[in-house]
Structures are given as C-alpha cells and as structure tokens.
Design an enzyme around this catalytic site. Structure first.
Site, short mmCIF file in Angstrom:
data_model
loop_
_atom_site.label_atom_id
_atom_site.label_comp_id
_atom_site.label_asym_id
_atom_site.label_seq_id
_atom_site.Cartn_x
_atom_site.Cartn_y
_atom_site.Cartn_z
N LYS A 152 10.12 2.53 5.21
CA LYS A 152 9.66 1.42 6.03
C LYS A 152 10.73 1.05 7.05
O LYS A 152 11.93 1.11 6.77
CB LYS A 152 9.35 0.25 5.10
CG LYS A 152 8.67 -0.95 5.70
CD LYS A 152 8.37 -1.95 4.59
CE LYS A 152 7.54 -3.13 5.08
NZ LYS A 152 7.15 -4.01 3.95
N SER A 227 2.32 -4.64 4.47
CA SER A 227 3.12 -4.40 5.64
C SER A 227 3.74 -3.00 5.68
O SER A 227 4.41 -2.64 6.64
CB SER A 227 4.24 -5.44 5.71
OG SER A 227 5.09 -5.37 4.56
N SER A 251 2.36 -5.27 -0.34
CA SER A 251 2.65 -4.42 0.81
C SER A 251 2.88 -2.94 0.54
O SER A 251 2.95 -2.16 1.48
CB SER A 251 3.85 -4.97 1.58
OG SER A 251 3.55 -6.23 2.15
#
Length: 586
Positions: A152, A227, A251
């Site tokens: 990420k 996310s 997420s």
C-alpha cells in the site's frame, strides 16, 4: 476572466507523467487493447459512475501478447512456496520472475490505475543481487527468496514518495524504510510497486486527485474497495504474488471481497505496522483504535506462507509487535487427521440486516460445513453489544478534530472525493482526555460482553473456535455506494483476527426480481443499505457475476487458528465448486 487552476492540478500532472515514464515502452499496451471509456485520472473522479460500463479486463494481460509463454507460466502457475522453490532450485532466475511480475503489474495499471509508485528498476536490480548471491554461495537469501510483493502507498520505502493521494505530500520521498519493508527484504522478498488508496485513507473507493480512481478489473461499474484498493486489484490481476495493506475499518478485507480474493487481518502486533504516512497527527493510533497491517493473496496457502515467516520475526522489527509463534508447514491440512473444530454462524450484527444474497451465501457455507468431517456448526445469537461496535469504532477513529488532514487537502485546493461529500468528512471537535477515557471504558464494556460469543454465554470455557459472518451486508456495490462498515470495523475494535474467503459469483437465481425485503428497518444505516436492493433505486442486475465472500473471525491473538479455519472453510467451498464444474461437463 477564468479563475486560475488550484495548485494540485500541476502537481498531479507532474506525478502522473513521472508514473507513466516509469513504464518501459515495450510494456505499454496498444491503444486498441484499452477498453473505451478509460477516463483521465481527473475525469475518473467526477464522471466515472456515469461513463463506466460493464467491462471485465481480467483476461487482457493473458491475451495482449506482451507477456511471453514463460512469463505467463511464472505469473499464473505457482503458489508462493512453489515459486520460491523454483528460484532456489534454479528453474527460474529471480530476475526473470521479478521482470514477469513487473511487466504484468504495468499492464494491470494501464487497465485499472492501481499503481502509485512503480519500483521496477530497483526491484530488478535487487533480483540480480539475489541471483548473484545464490550462484556464488549456493544458498538463497531468506525463505521468501525472490518473491515479488507489493505494498500500500502509505508504507515508507526509502527514496520513494508516500503521498497517499495528496498532492501536498508528493515529491517528498521517505528517508527510511518502514519496518515491514525491512522485514520483507530480510526474508528475500522484493517489493515491486506501491499501490493506490483513497483520499484520507478513510473511504471504501480508492479515488484521489493525484492518481485518479482505481478501477475494479472484474467490472468497472463496481468499486475496487478501499483503502487498500490498489493492492486488491494488483493481486487479483496477478501483478504481484502477495500484497500488503492496512486495516482499521475493513481496508484489507473489503478490497478482497470486491475482487474475489483472500485477505488476512491479524491481531494487533502480529505484522509490523510502523513507518507509514497517514496524514494524521503522530501517535493518534495509540490513543484511539489500533489499525493493523496484513496480506492479500490469491489463496489461503499463500497467506499462510508469508504469515509463517513474518509472525515469528515481527517483534525484532517493530516496537509495536509482540512475540509470535506460527507452526512450520508440515502435513497439509487436507491430508491431516480431522481436528474437531467448532464454527459459529453469526448472521447479523443487529444493526444492518444483510441483503438476501448475502444471507443466502452464508447459509450455503453453513450447510457445507455441517457436512464437513471434524467440523461442528452452531448458530450464534447476535450479542446485544455487537450493534454498539460500529459507533464506538467510528468515534475512536475520529478522536481528533480532523484538522491535520483537512489542512493537507485545503493547502493545495483539493475538493473532497464523492464519497466524502455530504458531511461524511470535515473539521470537527477533538475529544477531551475525559471524553476519550469514557469512550475507551465503553469499548472495554463491549469487549467484555462480546467474550460471551465464544462461550455461547453458558460457561467460562471456550465453546467456539471461529465464526463466519458477512464481510458486508450487501454485494460488491457500484462506485461510491459502499454502505455499512460495521461488519469489518467491529473486529478491529475488538482486536479479533479476521479474514476474507471468496465463495462464488452472484447468479441469476440471486436476483429475486419482484421480491423486496419485508423485515423491519432497523435504523438509518439499515435504511441506506436497503437502497442497494430496492428495485426503485438499484438495478439488481448490476451485481451479476460479482464475487460473494464470507468473513472468518477468531478470538484475539488466535491468528493461527484463523488460518486453520480459513483453510477448512475454503476447502469445503472449493470442493463444492470443483464438483459443480465436473457436473457441468457431464
């Protein structure tokens, strides 16, 4: 006279040009292979929900002609342990494995906008170092020697931005690696890219002004989730072997649900979390709710392969990690003597009633498990405290006044993303120490009450090893329409490890055309959720072929038992699917 462009526009254009230049020309798709309607990053934010049609791009990397037959074999035919073994036994060089995944990641990005920072050059250089070491010494560098992974965008990688979609944070490279990056590299893994996230890291659509909207490769009408949305896409498209994200409200589990892959949200302290950009005030997580880092992969086995190496070592890399044990792989679970395992079925959180297809798939998995040797299935009454979890988690996420993030957004003239609009995000009022203490006391009360779920409320002895419940109370929704997060955020509040297991695709038989829900509406969240099923506001056919998944949960710090439960459930599901495929060929 036209008003001047806000400052973020020029920064975004520069950043996107840098990203495009990092993809070698020989890895770029011909224009005719990119489906019409692939909007610019800016247009994808404002016009995406209007112009994206039902387009599946999953097969384009395989058919575009850019990947050789050997590169297709490398990226499609091996799990984590098999691929590492192939490199350590010199069937493949690490450099050719990394190049195959870098190329496939580049192709995936051109179709979905999943990347933020391609690290292709440094990844290939590192792979060559591993090959040289293996040739010189005869020994691999670590148990994940040469394994291509991605992370990420929030994780620090030395010399690389962690802009998390904010133009104000672009072109400010990190001075050191996050502990997770150091750990992965010590194991021999190679980070090939960083991936896209939502503005503020707090929505379920990975969309921001710097990189645009990440698209779901299964259907561009559906959200890719957030996310950790870019990771979910890259893993699903086989542009990486394993992706690493973070989870505070769901997420890593939600993108896995949206792409039909697997994810593992561990307990706090199992995977290094430090060394990230969040846009928040430093130390906020230690006062409010503790986010965790975890992997996404295409199989339970791949999740287990990386967790087995990370968990025992994590305490030496991150001050927030604790001593951990993960048994070494020996006899596959499928061949081992069946272990008596009690799995509970938790059908609702008492706050938002799952839509019919979600309830149906939970019942289907329940029935499969009831026929599985060594598994005992029980129904779990909804604990009264469960309906309090979502509100408590939400308040603990918002203990500050939001000014840190809003200052970043406003400094460059950025507007809020569609999901944030309508009062969902903005400046507020920070809690006082007294208010925060009261909220944490409320959290403790909830945790205490939820313990009864594992004992069935009849003793102090644990009766349930794992539970299954929905990931979300609705199927994979259209862009910007993700609703309640209580089914995922609650287990961060409670610090229960939880994972996502895909079950099957949404079928014609799931449509229930002409039938509406007749259960009483439970509240505002439930009312909003039903709009995703109400034929007056939603064409249910948009869900056709979308992945349907279940969430698997175990008690605090029972991470290896979560892995075991996910294996049992996945084996039951996959066995049924294999039987269905065989029957369909007869």
């Amino acid at each position: 006279m036209a008003s001047p462009e806000p400052p973020y526009v020029a920064v975004a254009q520069r950043k996107q040009a840098e990203l495009a230049a990092s993809i070698p020309s020989q890895w770029k798709l011909p224009a005719n292979l990119i489906p019409p309607g692939m909007l610019t990053p800016a247009e994808s934010i404002t016009e995406g929900s209007k112009l994206y049609g039902r387009v599946n791009v999953m097969n384009i990397p395989r058919t575009c002609g850019l990947l050789t037959s050997k590169e297709l074999e490398i990226t499609e035919q091996y799990d984590v342990r098999e691929l590492v073994l192939a490199m350590t036994e010199n069937k493949f060089k690490a450099k050719e494995v990394v190049e195959a995944f870098c190329k496939r990641a580049a192709i995936s990005h051109q179709l979905t906008r999943c990347l933020t920072e391609p690290l292709f050059d440094r990844a290939l250089s590192r792979a060559q170092q591993l090959d040289d070491h293996l040739q010189r010494t005869g020994s691999p560098i670590g148990p994940l020697h040469g394994l291509p992974v991605s992370v990420k965008d929030s994780f620090f990688v030395k010399g690389v931005d962690s802009s998390i979609g904010f133009s104000a944070l672009a072109f400010k490279p990190a001075s050191e690696n996050a502990p997770l990056i150091d750990l992965l590299e010590s194991l021999g893994a190679i980070v090939i890219a960083k991936t896209n996230v939502p503005q503020t890291l707090a929505t379920l659509d990975s969309c921001n002004h710097l990189f645009g909207r990440t698209l779901n490769p299964l259907n561009r009408q559906w959200t890719a989730g957030g996310s950790t949305g870019g990771e979910g896409v890259l893993v699903a498209m086989r542009g990486t072997m394993v992706g690493f994200g973070t989870d505070i409200g769901g997420s890593v589990r939600i993108p896995a649900m949206c792409q039909g892959i697997y994810s593992f949200k561990p307990s706090d302290g199992r995977v290094p979390y430090g060394g990230q950009e969040s846009g928040q005030i430093p130390g906020k997580g230690r006062m409010g709710i503790q986010a965790v880092a975890g992997p996404l992969a295409r199989s339970v086995a791949d999740l287990g392969a990386v967790m087995a190496e990370i968990v025992p070592r994590a305490e030496l890399f991150d001050e927030g990690c604790i001593p951990g044990y993960w048994p070494a792989p020996s006899v596959p679970v499928a061949l081992a003597q069946p272990r008596h395992f009690t799995i509970g079925i938790l059908k609702t959180d008492g706050l938002v009633t799952p839509l019919p297809p979600i309830a149906r798939v939970l019942d289907e998995v329940s029935q499969l498990l009831r026929r599985t040797p060594g598994v005992h299935v029980v129904d779990i009454p909804t604990p009264p405290a469960f309906s309090k979890c979502q509100a408590a988690a939400g308040r603990l996420m918002g203990i500050d006044d939001g000014s840190s993030v809003m200052d970043i957004i406003e400094s460059m003239g950025e507007s809020l993303m569609p999901w944030h609009q309508g009062g969902r995000f903005g400046r507020g009022k920070a809690l006082t120490v007294v208010q925060l203490a009261a909220l944490q006391a409320q959290r403790a009360d909830i945790e205490r009450e939820m313990l009864k779920m594992w004992t069935l409320g009849i003793s102090r002895e644990r009766k349930v090893d794992a539970i299954i419940c929905p990931v979300a109370p609705h199927p994979v929704p259209e862009l910007d329409r993700y609703n309640a997060v209580g089914y995922t955020s609650s287990f961060v509040l409670l610090d229960y490890p939880a994972g996502t297991v895909p079950v099957r695709k949404f079928a014609e038989s799931d449509l229930d055309i002409g039938r509406e829900m007749d259960e009483p509406v439970l509240g505002s969240w439930d009312k909003a959720n039903r709009k995703l099923w109400d034929e007056k506001s939603t064409d249910r056919r948009v869900y056709l072929e979308s992945p349907l998944s279940v969430q698997v949960v175990t008690p605090k710090q029972r991470d290896y038992e979560l892995f075991q439960a996910m294996e049992i459930i996945d084996r039951a599901v996959q066995g049924t699917q294999a039987e269905a495929r065989t029957t369909s060929k007869l």
